[in-house]
Design a protein around this motif. Structure first.
Motif, PDB file in Angstrom:
ATOM      1  N   SER B 187       0.845  -1.192   0.000  1.00 51.56           N
ATOM      2  CA  SER B 187       0.000   0.000   0.000  1.00 51.56           C
ATOM      3  C   SER B 187       0.875   1.234   0.000  1.00 51.56           C
ATOM      4  N   LEU B 188       0.416   2.225  -0.741  1.00 52.33           N
ATOM      5  CA  LEU B 188       1.121   3.502  -0.795  1.00 52.33           C
ATOM      6  C   LEU B 188       0.107   4.612  -0.562  1.00 52.33           C
ATOM      7  N   SER B 189       0.420   5.425   0.456  1.00 56.99           N
ATOM      8  CA  SER B 189      -0.411   6.605   0.705  1.00 56.99           C
ATOM      9  C   SER B 189       0.446   7.810   0.366  1.00 56.99           C
ATOM     10  N   ASN B 190      -0.124   8.690  -0.447  1.00 52.72           N
ATOM     11  CA  ASN B 190       0.667   9.838  -0.890  1.00 52.72           C
ATOM     12  C   ASN B 190      -0.202  11.090  -0.824  1.00 52.72           C
ATOM     13  N   SER B 191       0.282  12.108  -0.139  1.00 48.65           N
ATOM     14  CA  SER B 191      -0.436  13.387  -0.133  1.00 48.65           C
ATOM     15  C   SER B 191       0.482  14.462  -0.664  1.00 48.65           C
ATOM     16  N   SER B 192      -0.044  15.277  -1.566  1.00 47.32           N
ATOM     17  CA  SER B 192       0.782  16.350  -2.132  1.00 47.32           C
ATOM     18  C   SER B 192       0.070  17.674  -1.966  1.00 47.32           C
ATOM     19  N   TYR B 193       0.869  18.692  -1.714  1.00 43.46           N
ATOM     20  CA  TYR B 193       0.337  20.060  -1.574  1.00 43.46           C
ATOM     21  C   TYR B 193       1.154  20.963  -2.481  1.00 43.46           C
ATOM     22  N   LEU B 194       0.479  21.667  -3.354  1.00 45.62           N
ATOM     23  CA  LEU B 194       1.167  22.625  -4.221  1.00 45.62           C
ATOM     24  C   LEU B 194       0.564  24.005  -3.993  1.00 45.62           C
ATOM     25  N   TYR B 195       1.410  24.934  -3.673  1.00 42.69           N
ATOM     26  CA  TYR B 195       0.953  26.307  -3.451  1.00 42.69           C
ATOM     27  C   TYR B 195       1.505  27.173  -4.575  1.00 42.69           C
ATOM     28  N   LEU B 196       0.623  27.697  -5.402  1.00 40.79           N
ATOM     29  CA  LEU B 196       1.059  28.515  -6.532  1.00 40.79           C
ATOM     30  C   LEU B 196       0.847  29.987  -6.199  1.00 40.79           C
ATOM     31  N   ASN B 221      -3.620  18.378  -3.295  1.00 44.27           N
ATOM     32  CA  ASN B 221      -4.257  19.638  -2.894  1.00 44.27           C
ATOM     33  C   ASN B 221      -3.489  20.784  -3.525  1.00 44.27           C
ATOM     34  N   VAL B 222      -4.201  21.566  -4.327  1.00 44.11           N
ATOM     35  CA  VAL B 222      -3.535  22.657  -5.040  1.00 44.11           C
ATOM     36  C   VAL B 222      -4.215  23.969  -4.672  1.00 44.11           C
ATOM     37  N   PHE B 223      -3.404  24.958  -4.332  1.00 46.52           N
ATOM     38  CA  PHE B 223      -3.935  26.280  -3.978  1.00 46.52           C
ATOM     39  C   PHE B 223      -3.370  27.281  -4.978  1.00 46.52           C
ATOM     40  N   GLN B 224      -4.266  27.914  -5.718  1.00 42.42           N
ATOM     41  CA  GLN B 224      -3.803  28.828  -6.767  1.00 42.42           C
ATOM     42  C   GLN B 224      -4.137  30.266  -6.422  1.00 42.42           C
ATOM     43  N   LYS B 225      -3.104  31.103  -6.466  1.00 44.24           N
ATOM     44  CA  LYS B 225      -3.353  32.538  -6.327  1.00 44.24           C
ATOM     45  C   LYS B 225      -3.618  33.124  -7.708  1.00 44.24           C
ATOM     46  N   LYS B 226      -3.952  34.431  -7.732  1.00 46.13           N
ATOM     47  CA  LYS B 226      -4.409  34.985  -9.007  1.00 46.13           C
ATOM     48  C   LYS B 226      -3.316  34.982 -10.077  1.00 46.13           C
ATOM     49  N   ASN B 227      -3.808  34.856 -11.296  1.00 43.65           N
ATOM     50  CA  ASN B 227      -2.945  34.806 -12.490  1.00 43.65           C
ATOM     51  C   ASN B 227      -1.998  33.615 -12.505  1.00 43.65           C
ATOM     52  N   SER B 228      -2.303  32.633 -11.728  1.00 47.41           N
ATOM     53  CA  SER B 228      -1.488  31.412 -11.797  1.00 47.41           C
ATOM     54  C   SER B 228      -2.136  30.449 -12.791  1.00 47.41           C
ATOM     55  N   VAL B 229      -1.295  29.575 -13.365  1.00 45.98           N
ATOM     56  CA  VAL B 229      -1.789  28.558 -14.302  1.00 45.98           C
ATOM     57  C   VAL B 229      -1.320  27.206 -13.787  1.00 45.98           C
ATOM     58  N   TYR B 230      -2.276  26.307 -13.641  1.00 50.65           N
ATOM     59  CA  TYR B 230      -1.929  24.974 -13.172  1.00 50.65           C
ATOM     60  C   TYR B 230      -2.427  23.951 -14.192  1.00 50.65           C
ATOM     61  N   ASN B 231      -1.499  23.212 -14.780  1.00 48.45           N
ATOM     62  CA  ASN B 231      -1.846  22.162 -15.746  1.00 48.45           C
ATOM     63  C   ASN B 231      -1.518  20.810 -15.125  1.00 48.45           C
ATOM     64  N   LEU B 232      -2.508  19.970 -15.072  1.00 50.63           N
ATOM     65  CA  LEU B 232      -2.299  18.643 -14.468  1.00 50.63           C
ATOM     66  C   LEU B 232      -2.638  17.545 -15.477  1.00 50.63           C
ATOM     67  N   GLY B 233      -1.691  16.649 -15.693  1.00 51.19           N
ATOM     68  CA  GLY B 233      -1.971  15.435 -16.454  1.00 51.19           C
ATOM     69  C   GLY B 233      -1.803  14.265 -15.517  1.00 51.19           C
ATOM     70  N   SER B 234      -2.758  13.357 -15.487  1.00 47.02           N
ATOM     71  CA  SER B 234      -2.610  12.222 -14.567  1.00 47.02           C
ATOM     72  C   SER B 234      -2.915  10.917 -15.288  1.00 47.02           C
ATOM     73  N   LEU B 235      -2.252   9.880 -14.809  1.00 46.98           N
ATOM     74  CA  LEU B 235      -2.427   8.556 -15.407  1.00 46.98           C
ATOM     75  C   LEU B 235      -2.314   7.525 -14.287  1.00 46.98           C
ATOM     76  N   GLN B 236      -3.330   6.680 -14.175  1.00 47.37           N
ATOM     77  CA  GLN B 236      -3.304   5.645 -13.127  1.00 47.37           C
ATOM     78  C   GLN B 236      -3.595   4.297 -13.757  1.00 47.37           C
TER      79      GLN B 236
END
Lengths: 261, 407
Positions: B187-196, B221-236
């Motif tokens: 088992s793998l538990s993974n938590s990620s936090y990105l603050y932009l 968990n992603v937190f975006q401030k103004k004028n930020s761009v967040y592109n996410l590609g995911s594959l499971q």
């Protein structure tokens, strides 16, 4: 005395063919025989079974042969899968070529060409060898090499799609090419390019079936035989004069040949 | 369920230095040690697979994963969470340095305090079970950074927990790929936090693939401030139980989020994606596509939620779910949803479930391609749309080959 063509063995023989889809009988006893080098035109009203006939020859899984035989060079093709028929030399030029987003035209053409070459016991082509071949064939249909880098038919105009079909025919060198309304949706220039491409590919070893509604394609490619289909069977066969008569009198004129029984 | 027993009986080791966070999590989880199966985000979860996820011994040690692709290069910095490699690099145009414990605490404490054991059970469990060796905190700033490749992995017969926290400073542009590798029976538990921060851009790829009976819960968990761009590609793919929880918060609006994700299931696997995108300011943008492909007796789940409160006027959001069902016994549940209060917005959502396109297959077969070749080409095109969005080069991770080899 028999002509040279008549002494050849037929490439394609369709004998008393019945076929249906979803319990609906569409072909009701089609008979046709095509020798090498011959060009046959099949004409008829919408819904008379022309396109169904082409799909059945190519092995479309939605149709079932309920009677009769289709033979390619004397071999019954009914047990063959669509790809086996294509590898054996049957080519269907689609009325509405399918768009396949994300699949490269070049890669698709290479795999298809190598499948046919493998059947013919010719050496398969690597990427570079294939590029040389395809560039040569592109000239037949006056297509730019950039077409090859696009997805299959995606974003192609109607004319480009039909030219892509003829390009595939040129690469696959079929024994029998069935071109289903290849002229539909083409302007005069595109029609000439397509017709000229077909004439360049046609040879004495290949039989061609042109399914069409219009005389204008037959002005460019003169058929040896013209067949009129109605109600799932061929009701009249003649030479190129028959197409001119149809153009003049319309299909109503052929109704008298329908076997009412 | 070994782990739940340890939580209930208060046997979890609290001596690690991250104990403030762990205490918060423990208190919450002791009230509700298991997720609430009546809640929207847990009702589809396979209970026996979740139980299996929780049934391994907790492991804090590092085991080097067997990575099939090339190592670090000049263009790529590779980090494996847990291997104690320190990273503090300062170049002319950019800088990557480790976050200190206090900064990590500041970044995620408030998040955990407001978490509840239903919506954030995965994150709470992760923080409770991750010791400080397995937390990676980074601060990134600048432009023309090398690609950052961050790997987490599990070890067989063990429960492994990893946390990643990244702060992306103002005007920074960075590509980050996260690779989660599941071992056999693990088992793998993974938590990620990105603050932009403002005017930053992150191209983020998350690729998760396992082996036999691998289990994964990955919360992002992603937190975006103004004028930020967040592109996410995911594959499971290749997880007996796989779960990606995406929480994106456009804190001030005026930000852009693009997401393209795909999950592929086979045999008896269950893989799910939950995505909640909250707009907390005006002029937010979202374009999300989630694809799934289900074979055999597998189960694929997608639940999406776009939240547009009154403050988020002029939001432009789209969430689509496109699915391929390749077996009569496989199951796909998909539910893209909108929760809109603002009245001047453009939001759309939709879902399709289909099989391989018969007309496309026949077209290719009529040119001599076998059914297998034609199906493969079709799948390749289905996969390619997502793979090409991932910021991962083919030379480093040939994902298409992996997927086509998979089955």
């Amino acid at each position: 005395m028999k002509s040279k063509k008549e002494t050849k063995k037929p490439l394609l023989e369709i004998h008393d063919l019945f076929a249906s889809t979803e319990n609906l009988t569409i072909l009701k006893g089609v008979n046709i025989s095509i020798n090498p080098g011959e060009i046959h035109a099949i004409m008829g009203r919408n819904g008379c079974g022309k396109s169904t006939l082409s799909k059945i020859i190519a092995g479309h899984p939605s149709y079932e042969i309920t009677g009769g035989k289709i033979k390619l060079s004397g071999t019954d093709i009914e047990p063959l899968e669509p790809e086996e028929r294509a590898q054996s030399g049957i080519f269907l030029g689609f009325q509405y070529p399918i768009e396949i987003p994300g699949v490269s035209n070049l890669e698709f053409l290479r795999v298809a060409t190598n499948a046919r070459r493998k059947f013919l016991k010719k050496e398969e082509l690597d990427t570079f060898e294939f590029e040389d071949l395809v560039k040569e064939k592109l000239e037949i249909v006056k297509m730019e090499p950039t077409f090859l880098n696009r997805s299959i038919n995606q974003g192609f105009s109607g004319g480009e799609k039909k030219r892509n079909e003829i390009l595939q025919m040129a690469l696959l060198e079929p024994k029998i090419a069935i071109l289903d309304e290849t002229d539909s949706g083409l302007d005069i220039d595109a029609l000439r390019i397509v017709a000229s491409g077909i004439k360049k590919i046609a040879n004495e070893n290949c039989g061609i079936i042109l399914i069409t509604h219009y005389q204008r394609l037959l002005d460019e490619i003169k058929p040896d035989f013209v067949h009129v289909m109605a109600n799932g069977k061929i009701i009249k066969t003649g030479n190129s004069e028959l197409a001119l008569e149809l153009e003049k009198n319309g299909y109503e004129w052929t109704d008298k040949f329908i076997d009412k029984t | 369920m070994q782990i739940i027993e340890e939580i209930s009986k208060n046997r979890i080791n609290k001596s690690a230095s991250g104990s403030i966070l762990q205490k918060i999590c423990l208190d919450k989880l002791q009230l509700n040690p298991l997720p609430n199966h009546k809640s929207e985000i847990w009702r589809m979860a396979n209970k026996s697979k979740l139980a299996r996820f929780l049934d391994y011994k907790i492991n804090h040690d590092f085991y080097k994963p067997n990575i099939p692709y090339e190592n670090e290069s000049q263009k790529v910095i590779r980090l494996i969470i847990g291997d104690h490699k320190k990273i503090n690099i300062k170049e002319q145009e950019w800088e990557i340095k480790e976050l200190d414990d206090q900064k990590i605490l500041n970044l995620i404490q408030h998040k955990l305090l407001e978490s509840d054991s239903t919506q954030n059970w995965s994150a709470l469990l992760n923080h409770l079970l991750t010791n400080e060796k397995n937390i990676c905190g980074l601060n990134i700033k600048g432009r023309n950074l090398p690609h950052l490749e961050i790997i987490t992995n599990s070890k067989n017969n063990l429960f492994n927990s990893r946390t990643l926290i990244i702060n992306i400073e103002k005007n920074t542009e960075v590509e980050i790929s996260q690779i989660n590798l599941g071992d056999d029976n693990s088992s793998l538990s993974n938590s990620s936090y990105l603050y932009l921060e403002e005017d930053s851009q992150v191209n983020h790829g998350i690729v998760s693939y396992g082996k036999y009976k691998s289990h994964l819960i990955n919360s992002l968990n992603v937190f975006q401030k103004k004028n930020s761009v967040y592109n996410l590609g995911s594959l499971q793919f290749k997880f007996d139980f796989g779960r990606l929880e995406i929480n994106i918060n456009q804190i001030e609006g005026n930000a852009k989020t693009n997401i393209k994700g795909m999950q592929i299931t086979q045999d008896n696997e269950q893989i799910s994606t939950y995505a909640k995108i909250a707009f907390n300011g005006p002029n937010g943008f979202l374009d999300q596509l989630n694809k799934s492909l289900a074979r055999d007796r597998s189960h694929s789940v997608f639940e999406g939620l776009i939240v547009v409160p009154r403050i988020a006027q002029k939001t432009d959001a789209s969430q689509l779910s496109r699915n391929l069902l390749l077996s009569n016994y496989a199951k796909i549940d998909t539910k893209p949803q909108l929760e809109i209060i603002a009245d001047d917005v453009k939001c759309m959502h939709g879902a399709t479930i289909s099989q391989l396109n018969e007309n496309e297959l026949f077209y290719m077969r009529s040119r001599g391609l076998t059914l297998e070749q034609a199906s493969k080409l079709q799948l390749r095109s289905y996969y390619q749309e997502i793979i090409s969005f991932l910021p991962i080069s083919k030379e480093r991770w040939d994902l298409l080959a992996l997927l086509l080899k998979n089955k």
